[in-house]
Design an enzyme around this catalytic site. Structure first.
Site, PDB file in Angstrom:
ATOM      1  CG  MET A 305      -1.758   1.258   1.372  1.00  0.00           C
ATOM      2  SD  MET A 305      -2.832   1.507  -0.057  1.00  0.00           S
ATOM      3  CE  MET A 305      -2.984   3.298  -0.022  1.00  0.00           C
ATOM      4  CG  HIS A 339       2.609  -1.012  -8.350  1.00  0.00           C
ATOM      5  ND1 HIS A 339       1.910  -1.350  -9.487  1.00  0.00           N
ATOM      6  CD2 HIS A 339       1.684  -0.495  -7.499  1.00  0.00           C
ATOM      7  CE1 HIS A 339       0.639  -1.051  -9.326  1.00  0.00           C
ATOM      8  NE2 HIS A 339       0.476  -0.536  -8.115  1.00  0.00           N
ATOM      9  CD  GLU A 340       2.476  -0.409  -3.725  1.00  0.00           C
ATOM     10  OE1 GLU A 340       1.784   0.584  -3.405  1.00  0.00           O
ATOM     11  OE2 GLU A 340       2.011  -1.385  -4.344  1.00  0.00           O
TER      12      GLU A 340
END
Length: 906
Positions: A305, A339-340
């Site tokens: 996240m 990605h994060e």
């Protein structure tokens, strides 16, 4: 505080939790019906700054808090409406003050609409226009659902302990504090954590401003954040070690891990440092916070996240063990970190205005992660892997009638979880790649930099991005891309050559019998005979012709007479060639005239046409024989996926041919297996290391005795010595699967050995390797045991889905197990991503219209918003499989074909 609930101060392990929100009895009132059932919060009050104080109790698994929110009243109203869920609101603490009048508007009527998760405050008089301060006190439970403000458990010195973690995306900040829990309501956040045990690490988005220690407890004050959406706020409290380093421009980057595991974060730290620098240059915008923390959380539902400045991860997505992690684990860590960190720009700095545009976050972060990995690890050939991992999977789901557009309407918070799916991530990333290919890399990069600068610290919609690209690139980007984001599905181009003219027709590709009516503006590329030159054009009509007489290579030379559309598979569409073109492409594949990505794309399209009953299985298998000397990882990976699906469907359609087809598939992989060998080679490529495990796993699943025996021999050596070089991490999954092929209900030794490995290791990646192998067994009784183990206390909740990789023999067992355990699964997972994995993994492999009725009957009274779309897609897949079975049953040429293809015809 006048609270409706009282909380036990005892240990919370195994504690039951109430899911409801509440307020004090004497203040509770029914809010006006005007606010019920609305997809969005009203905008007459807008938050500008939050001062949040949280006091977590890790032993009792509860927390108290207060919020002082600077609110701008922009229209006459007596109401303030915001989000709250699963909180006890101290209604006596609720007030609104106006700084200019020194007046306090206290004791409002307080009401909850639990179905909509809103808190309605009704004041006795109209609130003054302008800034004011809303104060609210509240209390809640540190739940065990891996969302909101929750608890994760870990072992320290043999003792089970709790940590407190937040997971607020998409709409769970409201479970921690009352807030305007929508992306467009950006505000500044000032976080304070009260009475934290002094020995624990306490983290939030921003650096610590000051820390007051009072012996065994401490209060931690954090710097105020820039404006951001509520779903990006984060807090982590637990016992951690860390490693750190700094970027070239002084950003402090830390990786936090459980005590004793800090060194496993070294690779992730290195990737983060390089990636932050790469993104800074690419976006022409530096990372916007003074620090970046990355934390491994033992219990974590998603992969990671992107909380602003405090990114949380599953351990498997952040840790790399030098001795026991495989090459695939290494790539996974790099993928998730890249990605994060892309989100720190695309999502955090510039945020979608509403969840309809989720793809702006997830599609771009997915695409950017490949750009970063290709820069850091060019030998990984990430853009070829992009097609296999992203485009191919996007095409698979988007060929369903039950797909959805990239821009999908979201009318309630309960619908948001559903769109965190293949369409938002993988199709989103794929159309970005297609657009970049059309406008060109430099223009695309300049456009993104302009977009980030123009919308930084704000919100944006898809149209805002198209406007910038249209402006910078001087191309009709909005016109082109609307056809890809506002309608579901994608085209298939039917192609033939006639009189040196390329004739192309577009139609919507669907696996089922529906007639798709979609039409797209398609950036098309093609090359003839070689890659030295290619042509491109925009296809805007249903059918077009293109003169190629000056472009065609020597028709007499089969190595140069082929024509390939969608060069390097950059476009998000399929291509169906006429027989003559297909035959020339097959020759080009056999003789390695085509690039790896193009060989992969033609294979992927061929399998899709077979499943859609536009190509016979006989034709597909005959075509697959062209790949018998294939050595490239991505093509082998796709071949393996195809063989697994074909084996499962043939088991229903033509079981008498199973042995021949297995022997043919084994022959496809033996060449690469011999080339790779069981042991790592000095200087071999990263992709060969990944292929080794994939190939031997596939051979074990196909029942290749030589592979199974060798794998079991190496497994036994591993049981005696966990550090033996005979079972390298790259082949452990293959060995575990091989072991399970010989396990039966009367001979469980291999199964019990695997459980022992699972229980003894503290490496999450090893546990997942074991879990993913247990249900590969053909013995139904053992599959039942494997599935039961997945729901046991031995397995963390987020990991149970890995045990759903069930052999073809276990479909009915898994379906019965799902039905028998549905109530427990529902209680554990409630809703969201993990629950959809249970439904999709177990339902979609079936191939019977009768099974559809049974599935529909079971779920008739168990439907839920978060699984509705997945359930419909899974049922559609079952019907597609059923029609495919019927088609294969009628394939009169199949028997002779597979007997010729199989090297062992006995």
């Amino acid at each position: 505080m006048n609270l409706l609930k009282s909380f036990c101060a005892c240990s919370c392990f195994g504690k039951k939790e109430s899911p409801s929100s509440s307020t004090s009895h004497d203040r509770l009132s029914e809010p006006t019906s005007d606010f019920k059932g609305q997809p969005r919060l009203p905008r007459f009050a807008v938050p500008k700054r939050y001062d949040i104080q949280l006091k977590p109790d890790l032993a009792a698994c509860k927390f108290r808090g207060s919020a002082a929110i600077d609110v701008d009243i922009v229209a006459d109203t007596r109401f303030i409406v915001l989000n709250a869920a699963q909180l006890s609101i101290d209604s006596g603490s609720v007030s609104f003050s106006h700084p200019n009048s020194n007046k306090v508007f206290g004791t409002p009527k307080v009401g909850m609409v639990e179905a909509d998760e809103i808190l309605v405050l009704e004041f006795a008089e109209t609130l003054p226009i302008g800034m004011g301060v809303l104060t609210v006190g509240f209390e809640g439970v540190l739940n065990d659902k891996m969302k909101g403000f929750y608890r994760s458990t870990y072992d320290h010195n043999g003792e089970k302990k709790n940590m407190a973690v937040t997971q607020f995306e998409p709409a769970y900040a409201r479970q921690c504090f009352p807030c305007w829990d929508e992306p467009a309501f950006k505000a500044k956040f000032k976080i304070t954590l009260l009475d934290v045990p002094s020995e624990l690490v306490a983290l939030s988005n921003m650096p610590v401003e000051k820390e007051l220690n009072t012996g065994t407890l401490k209060t931690v004050y954090y710097e105020e954040s820039p404006v951001m959406s509520s779903y990006l706020v984060a807090v982590v409290i637990g016992l951690f070690d860390y490693i750190e380093d700094h970027t070239s421009d002084g950003i402090k980057v830390r990786v936090y891990s459980q005590v004793g595991k800090a060194n496993q974060g070294k690779f992730a730290l290195n990737v983060a440092l390089q990636t932050l620098g790469f993104y800074k240059d690419y976006f022409q915008m530096p990372y916007s916070l003074p620090k970046l923390d990355m934390v491994a959380i033992p219990d974590f539902a998603a992969g990671a996240m992107e909380n602003y400045g405090l990114v949380t991860y599953r351990e498997t997505a952040l840790h790399l063990d030098d001795l026991h992690s495989a090459a695939a684990n290494k790539q996974r860590v790099a993928t998730v970190v890249a990605h994060e960190l892309a989100h720190q720009w695309f999502g955090n700095l510039v945020t979608m205005e509403w969840w309809t545009d989720l793809w702006l976050n997830e599609g771009f972060a997915t695409w950017m992660s490949y750009l970063a990995k290709d820069k850091l690890f060019p030998e990984w050939k990430m853009w070829t892997q992009f097609f296999d991992h992203e485009t191919s999977e996007g095409l698979r789901l988007d060929g369903l009638e039950e797909s959805h557009p990239i821009e999908v309407e979201v009318n309630h918070a309960s619908e948001i979880d559903e769109i965190f799916d293949t369409i938002s991530y993988r199709k989103g990333a794929s159309i970005i790649q297609m657009l970049k290919g059309y406008v060109g890399g430099p223009c695309f990069q300049n456009s993104l930099a302009t977009y980030i600068k123009r919308h930084e610290l704000s919100n944006a919609k898809t149209d805002d991005l198209w406007a910038v690209l249209k402006e910078v690139c001087n191309e009709p980007v909005d016109k082109i891309m609307d056809s890809w984001t506002k309608q579901k599905g994608y085209p298939v181009l039917s192609v033939r050559v006639k009189n040196q003219t390329l004739e192309i027709k577009q139609s919507q590709f669907l696996y089922g019998d529906s007639d798709g009516r979609g039409q797209w503006i398609i950036p098309v590329t093609y090359c003839c005979g070689d890659y030295d030159s290619s042509k491109s054009f925009l296809m805007e009509k249903k059918s077009e012709t293109h003169d190629i007489k000056d472009f065609v290579s020597d028709n007499n030379d089969p190595a140069h007479s082929w024509i390939k559309l969608n060069v390097e598979q950059v476009g998000f569409f399929r291509v169906k060639y006429d027989d003559g073109m297909a035959a020339k492409l097959r020759y080009a594949i056999e003789n390695k005239c085509l690039s790896v990505t193009d060989r992969l794309g033609i294979l992927d399209d061929s399998f899709a046409f077979c499943m859609a009953r536009q190509m016979s299985l006989t034709s597909l298998l005959t075509f697959m024989a062209a790949y018998k000397e294939e050595l490239e990882h991505t093509v082998l990976s796709n071949l393996i996926k195809i063989t697994d699906k074909v084996i499962r469907i043939v088991a229903d359609a033509r079981p008498e041919l199973m042995n021949y087809i297995k022997q043919f598939f084994i022959s496809l992989f033996l060449h690469s297996a011999a080339n790779l060998g069981w042991d790592p080679k000095q200087g071999e490529s990263h992709l060969d290391a990944m292929s080794r495990g994939d190939i031997f796993t596939a051979l074990a699943m196909l029942g290749h005795e030589e592979t199974i025996n060798e794998a079991i021999s190496r497994f036994n050596a591993f049981l005696d010595d966990r550090n033996t070089p005979l079972l390298h991490p790259d082949i452990r999954k293959a060995a575990y699967v091989a072991v399970m092929q010989k396990v039966t209900s009367s001979n469980k030794a291999g199964f019990e050995s695997l459980l022992r490995i699972y229980k003894e290791t503290d490496l999450s990646q090893e546990k997942i390797r074991v879990l993913g192998s247990l249900a590969s067994c053909p013995d139904e009784g053992m599959i039942q045991e494997a599935l039961n183990f997945a729901l046991s206390s031995e397995v963390r909740k987020q990991d149970a889905v890995f045990a759903l990789a069930v052999s073809k023999e276990g479909r009915e067992v898994a379906w019965k197990w799902l039905r028998d355990n549905w109530d427990d699964i529902w209680k554990i997972y409630g809703s969201g991503y993990l629950l959809t994995r249970f439904v999709g993994s177990i339902v979609s492999p079936f191939a019977s219209s009768e099974k559809v009725k049974e599935i529909g009957k079971f779920f008739a009274n168990r439907r839920n918003g978060s699984i509705e779309r997945t359930l419909k897609q899974s049922i559609e897949q079952v019907l597609i499989n059923a029609r495919w079975v019927q088609n294969i049953e009628k394939d009169k040429e199949l028997t002779n074909a597979v007997k010729k293809l199989a090297p062992n015809k006995s």
